[in-house]
Write a protein that holds these residues in place. Structure first.
Motif, mmCIF file in Angstrom:
data_model
loop_
_atom_site.group_PDB
_atom_site.id
_atom_site.type_symbol
_atom_site.label_atom_id
_atom_site.label_comp_id
_atom_site.label_asym_id
_atom_site.label_seq_id
_atom_site.Cartn_x
_atom_site.Cartn_y
_atom_site.Cartn_z
ATOM 1 N N TYR A 286 18.190 23.280 18.161
ATOM 2 C CA TYR A 286 17.288 24.214 17.076
ATOM 3 C C TYR A 286 18.029 25.499 17.060
ATOM 4 O O TYR A 286 18.188 26.116 18.231
ATOM 5 C CB TYR A 286 16.059 24.118 17.135
ATOM 6 N N GLY A 287 18.464 26.087 16.004
ATOM 7 C CA GLY A 287 19.142 27.424 15.930
ATOM 8 C C GLY A 287 20.493 27.237 15.898
ATOM 9 O O GLY A 287 21.041 28.506 15.611
ATOM 10 N N PRO B 36 25.743 29.650 15.162
ATOM 11 C CA PRO B 36 24.338 29.976 14.733
ATOM 12 C C PRO B 36 23.915 29.329 13.358
ATOM 13 O O PRO B 36 24.598 29.687 12.477
ATOM 14 C CB PRO B 36 24.042 31.435 14.800
ATOM 15 N N ASP B 37 22.677 28.980 13.316
ATOM 16 C CA ASP B 37 22.340 28.583 12.013
ATOM 17 C C ASP B 37 21.467 29.626 11.344
ATOM 18 O O ASP B 37 20.355 29.892 11.536
ATOM 19 C CB ASP B 37 21.385 27.453 12.210
ATOM 20 N N ASP C 76 15.568 34.110 11.444
ATOM 21 C CA ASP C 76 14.101 34.926 11.633
ATOM 22 C C ASP C 76 13.113 34.189 12.393
ATOM 23 O O ASP C 76 12.535 34.763 13.276
ATOM 24 C CB ASP C 76 13.648 35.150 10.295
ATOM 25 N N THR C 77 13.256 32.782 12.373
ATOM 26 C CA THR C 77 12.311 32.072 13.102
ATOM 27 C C THR C 77 12.514 32.157 14.710
ATOM 28 O O THR C 77 11.814 32.246 15.457
ATOM 29 C CB THR C 77 12.198 30.614 12.840
ATOM 30 N N ILE C 78 13.782 32.041 15.125
ATOM 31 C CA ILE C 78 14.482 32.268 16.363
ATOM 32 C C ILE C 78 14.068 33.643 16.897
ATOM 33 O O ILE C 78 13.640 33.930 17.977
ATOM 34 C CB ILE C 78 16.082 32.100 16.468
ATOM 35 N N TYR D 75 10.559 36.990 20.325
ATOM 36 C CA TYR D 75 9.639 38.230 20.601
ATOM 37 C C TYR D 75 8.173 37.646 20.860
ATOM 38 O O TYR D 75 7.906 38.314 21.976
ATOM 39 C CB TYR D 75 9.278 38.652 19.065
ATOM 40 N N LEU D 76 7.636 36.539 20.549
ATOM 41 C CA LEU D 76 6.237 35.963 21.054
ATOM 42 C C LEU D 76 6.387 35.644 22.357
ATOM 43 O O LEU D 76 5.442 35.873 23.253
ATOM 44 C CB LEU D 76 5.908 34.792 20.153
#
Length: 223
Positions: free
Chosen positions: A184-185, A198-199, A204-206, A211-212
């Protein structure tokens, strides 16, 4: 008054008398090196059908095919169906292109030949090996021949597996990606399937995930 025959003389000449009813087994594996055209499903069937034309005392009960299944496992739908029909005594002969089509695990192949076929007096014909249990004259010599062929087939499969792993490791050391699916990514490059790019659709999701995580969130919370 003499009993009237079911057939007249001309009809009798056209009625075939089959002594053997055969299960035809065909297997092709893309994992154990059987990609050659000589081992294709079509060519195996052609070879088997030609043999049947030359042996008019054999009638085909059914064809059992496993396409894309390794010989190192016996959990194959076609082979399992063959065993099921064998238990029900639907045929008395098994025909294969060669013994490796049955399998490449010499212990399991030996068990199949001894406890499934020989015990039930099922005739086995392996065309390429020029082997037919009907013509056995020395059972001890036959068993030794079968065991040696099965061991060779087993070692062939093992050798192919080692070579494939070696090729994968060599490719990985060069920096190539050898997985079937991109993580994923990322996505596989259109120019080189062994390269990842990179996808951008999930960038933004990555970023949010990183960050989280940096804020102490657990993987479960992030998901």
């Amino acid at each position: 008054m003499p009993r009237q025959s079911k057939y007249n003389k001309e009809e009798k000449d056209n009625v075939k008398s089959y002594q053997y009813k055969a299960a035809i087994y065909i297997r092709l594996s893309v994992e154990d090196g059987d990609k050659e055209e000589s081992n294709s499903i079509t060519n195996q069937r052609m070879l088997l059908n030609q043999f049947l034309k030359d042996n008019s005392d054999i009638e085909v009960y059914d064809y059992y095919t496993d396409d894309g299944f390794s010989g190192t496992t016996f959990n194959r739908p076609g082979f399992e169906k063959l065993l099921e029909d064998l238990y029900e005594k639907k045929f008395n002969t098994v025909i294969v292109k060669d013994l490796s089509r049955i399998g490449r695990d010499y212990i399991e192949v030996g068990r199949f030949l001894k406890y499934y076929l020989r015990k039930r007096k099922i005739r086995l014909i392996s065309i390429a090996d020029v082997y037919d249990t009907k013509n056995d004259t020395d059972i001890f010599q036959t068993q030794m021949y079968i065991q040696m062929k099965s061991i060779i087939n087993d070692e062939y499969s093992r050798d192919i597996s080692v070579k494939v792993r070696s090729q994968l490791y060599a490719s990985m050391r060069k920096g190539n990606y050898v997985g079937a699916f991109a993580p994923y990514g990322y996505k596989k490059s259109c120019k080189d399937k062994n390269k990842l790019i990179p996808d951008k659709e999930v960038t933004d999701t990555i970023n949010d995930i990183f960050y989280l995580r940096s804020q102490g969130y657990s993987l479960k919370k992030i998901a």
